[in-house]
Write an enzyme that holds these catalytic residues in place. Sequence first.
Site, PDB file in Angstrom:
ATOM      1  CG  LEU A  33      -1.796  -1.277   1.324  1.00 38.46           C
ATOM      2  CD1 LEU A  33      -2.659  -1.226   2.579  1.00 38.46           C
ATOM      3  CD2 LEU A  33      -2.666  -1.449   0.087  1.00 38.46           C
ATOM      4  CG  HIS A  86      -3.186   1.249  -2.146  1.00 37.32           C
ATOM      5  ND1 HIS A  86      -1.853   1.048  -2.421  1.00 37.32           N
ATOM      6  CD2 HIS A  86      -3.870   0.501  -3.058  1.00 37.32           C
ATOM      7  CE1 HIS A  86      -1.731   0.203  -3.438  1.00 37.32           C
ATOM      8  NE2 HIS A  86      -2.935  -0.131  -3.852  1.00 37.32           N
ATOM      9  CD  GLN A 125      -5.813  -8.679 -10.511  1.00 35.96           C
ATOM     10  OE1 GLN A 125      -6.686  -8.914  -9.698  1.00 35.96           O
ATOM     11  NE2 GLN A 125      -5.421  -7.439 -10.787  1.00 35.96           N
ATOM     12  CG  ASP A 141      -5.882   0.137 -12.073  1.00 38.01           C
ATOM     13  OD1 ASP A 141      -5.028  -0.230 -12.891  1.00 38.01           O
ATOM     14  OD2 ASP A 141      -5.654   0.259 -10.861  1.00 38.01           O
TER      15      ASP A 141
HETATM   16  O1  PAF Z   1      -6.696  -2.695  -8.638  1.00 34.58           O
HETATM   17  C1  PAF Z   1      -6.239  -3.674  -8.020  1.00 34.58           C
HETATM   18  O2  PAF Z   1      -5.381  -3.562  -7.128  1.00 34.58           O
HETATM   19  C2  PAF Z   1      -6.768  -5.067  -8.331  1.00 34.58           C
HETATM   20  O3  PAF Z   1      -7.023  -5.205  -9.691  1.00 34.58           O
HETATM   21  C3  PAF Z   1      -8.015  -5.446  -7.496  1.00 34.58           C
HETATM   22  C4  PAF Z   1      -9.190  -4.542  -7.818  1.00 34.58           C
HETATM   23  C5  PAF Z   1      -7.684  -5.359  -6.025  1.00 34.58           C
HETATM   24  C6  PAF Z   1      -8.428  -6.881  -7.818  1.00 34.58           C
HETATM   25  O4  PAF Z   1      -7.409  -7.777  -7.500  1.00 34.58           O
END
Ligand code: PAF
Length: 284
Positions: free
Chosen positions: A34, A38, A62, A153
Site C-alpha cells: 500500500l 491506496h 489476473q 485503473d
Molecule cells: O486494482 C487492483 O489492485 C486489483 O485489480 C483489485 C481490484 C484489487 C483486484 O485484484
Amino acid sequence: MTDVIKELDALRERVGQWRREGLRVALVPTMGNLHGGHFSLVELARRHADRVVVSIFVNPAQFGPGEDFDRYPRTPDADVQGLADAGADVAWMPSLETVYPYGSEAAVRLRVPGITDVLEGAHRPGHFDGVATVVARLFNHVQPDVAVFGRKDYQQLAVIRYMVHDLAFPVELVAADILREDDGLAMSSRNQYLDGGERPVAAEIRRALEGMAEAARAARPRQLVEQEARERLEAAGFVVDYAVLRRTDLLEPEAPGNDDGGRVALVAARLGGTRLIDNLEFSL
Ligand code: PAF
C-alpha cells in the site's frame, strides 16, 4: 487500530455485527504494498461509510503467463501499519484457498464482454476476467454497501461498473482520483521496479497525457495526437502498448452514440521491465 482477519467466518461475524448496529460498510479492494494512493482510497471510503474493510490479496487469476505475479511486492506488516494510520477498521487478508476453494485454475470465472476486448484487455488477455472474478468473490465475502476503486485503473473501473450493474450487486461504486508524485508520476506499487535512471523518465507519461489533452482541445486530428504521443514516449525510451484518445465510455470519439465532449487520454507503456499505465480525463 486495524484488525487483521484471515478467516471468512470471523469476517462475516464482524461485518454482521456492524450490520446489526445499522452501520454502513465500505470495501477497498487492494493487492497490498500500500502507498499514498491506496490510503487516499481509505480516506474516501471513510467519508462514505461508518466502517472500512481493506482487502489485501494478490490475485493470481489476473496475472498472465510471464507477468509479475511472483515478484509482485508483498509487504503485509507495513500495509497493516499504514492501514491503522489511515483509519481502516479491518484488513481482510484471505488465503488462496479461501478465495479459490477449488484453486484458481478450477475456479468459476466471470467474463465481462465487449469492454474487456480493447486496450488493457487486448494487451493482457484474461486480465479483466481475473479481476471481475476476484472482485465478485470479495463482494461476496464482505457484502459491502460501498466499494472504492481508483481512477488510475480507468478500464478496470468500467469493467467493475458493468459487472455490478449486470449482476445486480447491491454495492455503490465510488471512484477515487489519481494520486501523483510531485513530478506527476501516478502512484503505483509497480513504480518501485523502476531504477534510479528510469524513475525521472517515468514522469514523461503524465506530460504526454497533458500534451494529448491540449492537442485534442485544439481540435488536432485524433490519429495525429495519438501518433505524436507515441513518438514522444518512444523518444524518451518507452515501448508503447497504446497511447489513445477515447470518450469516457472508452469508445472511439467517432463511434455512434452520445458524445458529451468528455474525453480520456490513456497510455500503457513499458520502461525497461516495468509496465506503467496512466490516464487523464478532460473535456473538449
Ligand atoms: O486494482 C487492483 O489492485 C486489483 O485489480 C483489485 C481490484 C484489487 C483486484 O485484484
